[in-house]
Design an enzyme around this catalytic site. Structure first.
Site, PDB file in Angstrom:
ATOM      1  N   TYR A 141      45.907  48.652  34.696  1.00  0.00           N
ATOM      2  CA  TYR A 141      46.473  49.250  33.479  1.00  0.00           C
ATOM      3  C   TYR A 141      46.947  50.681  33.722  1.00  0.00           C
ATOM      4  O   TYR A 141      47.885  51.143  33.090  1.00  0.00           O
ATOM      5  CB  TYR A 141      45.409  49.307  32.370  1.00  0.00           C
ATOM      6  CG  TYR A 141      45.256  48.066  31.542  1.00  0.00           C
ATOM      7  CD1 TYR A 141      44.989  46.842  32.133  1.00  0.00           C
ATOM      8  CD2 TYR A 141      45.341  48.122  30.158  1.00  0.00           C
ATOM      9  CE1 TYR A 141      44.820  45.712  31.370  1.00  0.00           C
ATOM     10  CE2 TYR A 141      45.168  46.996  29.385  1.00  0.00           C
ATOM     11  CZ  TYR A 141      44.911  45.788  29.991  1.00  0.00           C
ATOM     12  OH  TYR A 141      44.740  44.670  29.229  1.00  0.00           O
ATOM     13  N   LYS A 186      37.361  39.333  41.803  1.00  0.00           N
ATOM     14  CA  LYS A 186      38.164  38.383  42.586  1.00  0.00           C
ATOM     15  C   LYS A 186      38.073  38.865  44.034  1.00  0.00           C
ATOM     16  O   LYS A 186      39.069  39.209  44.682  1.00  0.00           O
ATOM     17  CB  LYS A 186      39.604  38.376  42.038  1.00  0.00           C
ATOM     18  CG  LYS A 186      40.529  37.376  42.680  1.00  0.00           C
ATOM     19  CD  LYS A 186      40.343  35.942  42.213  1.00  0.00           C
ATOM     20  CE  LYS A 186      41.208  35.006  43.019  1.00  0.00           C
ATOM     21  NZ  LYS A 186      40.940  33.575  42.747  1.00  0.00           N
ATOM     22  N   ASP A 219      38.180  33.391  38.262  1.00  0.00           N
ATOM     23  CA  ASP A 219      38.778  32.104  37.883  1.00  0.00           C
ATOM     24  C   ASP A 219      37.703  31.092  37.487  1.00  0.00           C
ATOM     25  O   ASP A 219      37.792  30.435  36.443  1.00  0.00           O
ATOM     26  CB  ASP A 219      39.721  31.559  38.977  1.00  0.00           C
ATOM     27  CG  ASP A 219      39.164  31.660  40.390  1.00  0.00           C
ATOM     28  OD1 ASP A 219      38.066  32.233  40.567  1.00  0.00           O
ATOM     29  OD2 ASP A 219      39.823  31.159  41.325  1.00  0.00           O
ATOM     30  N   ASP A 243      39.866  41.993  29.486  1.00  0.00           N
ATOM     31  CA  ASP A 243      40.799  41.769  28.375  1.00  0.00           C
ATOM     32  C   ASP A 243      40.992  40.267  28.180  1.00  0.00           C
ATOM     33  O   ASP A 243      40.863  39.733  27.073  1.00  0.00           O
ATOM     34  CB  ASP A 243      42.135  42.456  28.699  1.00  0.00           C
ATOM     35  CG  ASP A 243      43.156  42.264  27.597  1.00  0.00           C
ATOM     36  OD1 ASP A 243      42.791  42.408  26.418  1.00  0.00           O
ATOM     37  OD2 ASP A 243      44.328  41.963  27.920  1.00  0.00           O
ATOM     38  N   ASP A 247      39.361  37.477  25.038  1.00  0.00           N
ATOM     39  CA  ASP A 247      40.161  36.642  24.119  1.00  0.00           C
ATOM     40  C   ASP A 247      39.709  35.195  24.259  1.00  0.00           C
ATOM     41  O   ASP A 247      39.584  34.461  23.278  1.00  0.00           O
ATOM     42  CB  ASP A 247      41.663  36.748  24.425  1.00  0.00           C
ATOM     43  CG  ASP A 247      42.350  37.879  23.661  1.00  0.00           C
ATOM     44  OD1 ASP A 247      41.676  38.882  23.333  1.00  0.00           O
ATOM     45  OD2 ASP A 247      43.566  37.767  23.397  1.00  0.00           O
TER      46      ASP A 247
END
Ligand code: NAD
Ligand code: IPM
Ligand code: MN
Length: 361
Positions: A141, A186, A219, A243, A247
């Site tokens: 970001y 990751k 993942d 983020d 959701d």
């Protein structure tokens, strides 16, 4: 207690859910004899329209001086053209960074009454209680962004210090819960994730020997979150993974409209906002679910003002509202309650819950 609270309604359904949250804050102040001074400031698209800047200087100064900031949501199609020079979202990102709010707490506790509204099977959801701690001021970001002809670039960067402080915060929070932290990365592909994993392992081992730390690749975490959500207590992860995963996690609770968040740093001021956005598809219709914003008020009372009993009152009032089947359209209600009706229902239950608390005092 006396507190200064900066209120930033923003765009789309932001002002609609913020009005609900403000009504709850005012009711709490009345019931418990507190003096909350609330002042509204512009942010996001509304601020671009007013003065060309998504985070006007007056807004930033007021937020720095406040005890807490309550925010609705920013953004919308009006300001989203790919070639736009200024964006509403930049206002929010700059504010988080300027206030040093590196830890974004996003609790997910599906309410028994809304289990049927989730696409996940109810038997997997009963008892789910997880807290995602999302790193909020670093990563992709905030890295350098550039465009050279056909090539675009977003740099993802993390320093040891940035990882240490958010992992410490997650482990500290886990001590007050079930003592389990899942760090999500990751590390099989990204160098920033290998640093993240290294630092998380060391911090947990050296400073939190009482905490159990496990690592998950992002993942497979996205899958486990749906297949065994009860397995998680505190989940700590970098900015963008957090983020996306939250959701996703909101659907365990049944709707995006239900989840609150608290953004904290090492300083006094915290920022409180629902995890959802400006929902342009339903904005202006008075049907947004205000519960994520109202539960953000509970987090504000607890984390910035130290008012635990008042925070619990708000949470109990929301819980009682859901128990009584007062649901918005987002939860698939046959006869849905709108924003004002849900807010009134919470205020009504707050009256009875707070009176009980006052009698006990
Ligand atoms: P969104 O969160 O605004 O909406 C996603 C879906 O969830 C929509 O169908 C919406 O109607 C529904 N929804 C969200 N909140 C709801 C509520 N309280 N009650 C009922 N339904 C609700 O995500 P999006 O559509 O991808 O983004 C819209 C804009 O919001 C974009 O400009 C984005 O940048 C911005 N955004 C802002 C924030 C923030 O201010 N913190 C967060 C997320 C997105
Ligand atoms: C959120 C939002 C923001 C984010 C956007 C609006 C910048 O999606 O608060 O979750 O990505 O952090
Ligand atoms: Mn988001």
């Amino acid at each position: 207690m006396h507190a200064e609270i900066a209120v930033l309604p923003g765009d789309g359904i932001g002002p609609e859910v913020t009005a609900a949250a403000v009504a709850v804050l005012n009711a709490v102040a009345r019931h418990h004899g507190h003096m909350f001074n609330l002042h509204e400031y512009a942010i996001g698209g509304a601020a671009i329209d007013a003065c060309g800047d998504p985070l006007p200087a007056a807004t930033l100064v007021a937020c720095r001086d406040a005890d807490a900031v309550l925010l609705g949501a920013v953004g919308g199609p009006k300001w989203s053209a790919p070639e736009a020079k200024v964006r509403p979202e930049q206002g929010l990102l700059t504010l988080r960074k300027a206030l040093g709010l590196y830890a974004n707490l996003r609790p997910v506790q599906p309410h028994p009454a809304t289990l049927g509204a989730s696409p996940i099977k109810p038997h997997l959801l009963a008892g789910v209680d997880l807290l995602v701690v999302r790193e909020l001021t670093g990563g992709i970001y905030f890295g350098e962004k550039s465009r050279d002809g056909d090539i675009a670039r977003d740099v993802c960067e993390y320093s040891v210090a940035e990882v240490e402080r958010v992992v410490r915060r997650a482990c500290t929070l886990a001590r007050q819960r079930r003592g389990h932290v899942t760090s999500v990365d990751k590390a099989n592909v990204l160098e920033t994730s290998r640093l993240w994993r290294e630092v998380a392992t060391r911090v947990a081992r050296d400073e939190f020997p009482d905490i159990t730390l496990e690592h998950q690749l992002v993942d497979s975490m996205a899958m486990h979150l749906l297949s065994k959500p009860r397995a998680f207590d505190v989940v700590v992860t970098e900015n963008m993974f957090g983020d996306i995963l939250t959701d996703e996690a909101s659907m365990l609770a049944g709707s995006m409209g239900l989840l609150p968040s608290a953004s904290l740093g090492d300083g006094r001021v915290g920022l409180y906002e629902p995890i959802h956005g400006s929902a342009p598809d339903i904005a202006g219709r008075g049907i947004a679910n205000p519960i994520g914003a109202i539960l953000s008020v509970a987090l504000l009372l607890r984390h910035s003002l130290g008012l635990d009993a008042e925070a619990s009152c708000v949470e109990q009032a929301v819980s009682a509202t859901l128990d009584d089947g007062v649901f918005g359209a987002d939860l698939g209600a046959a006869t849905p309650a709108n924003t004002v009706a849900i807010t009134r229902a919470v205020l009504h239950r707050l009256d009875s819950h707070c009176q009980v608390a006052e009698l006990r005092d």
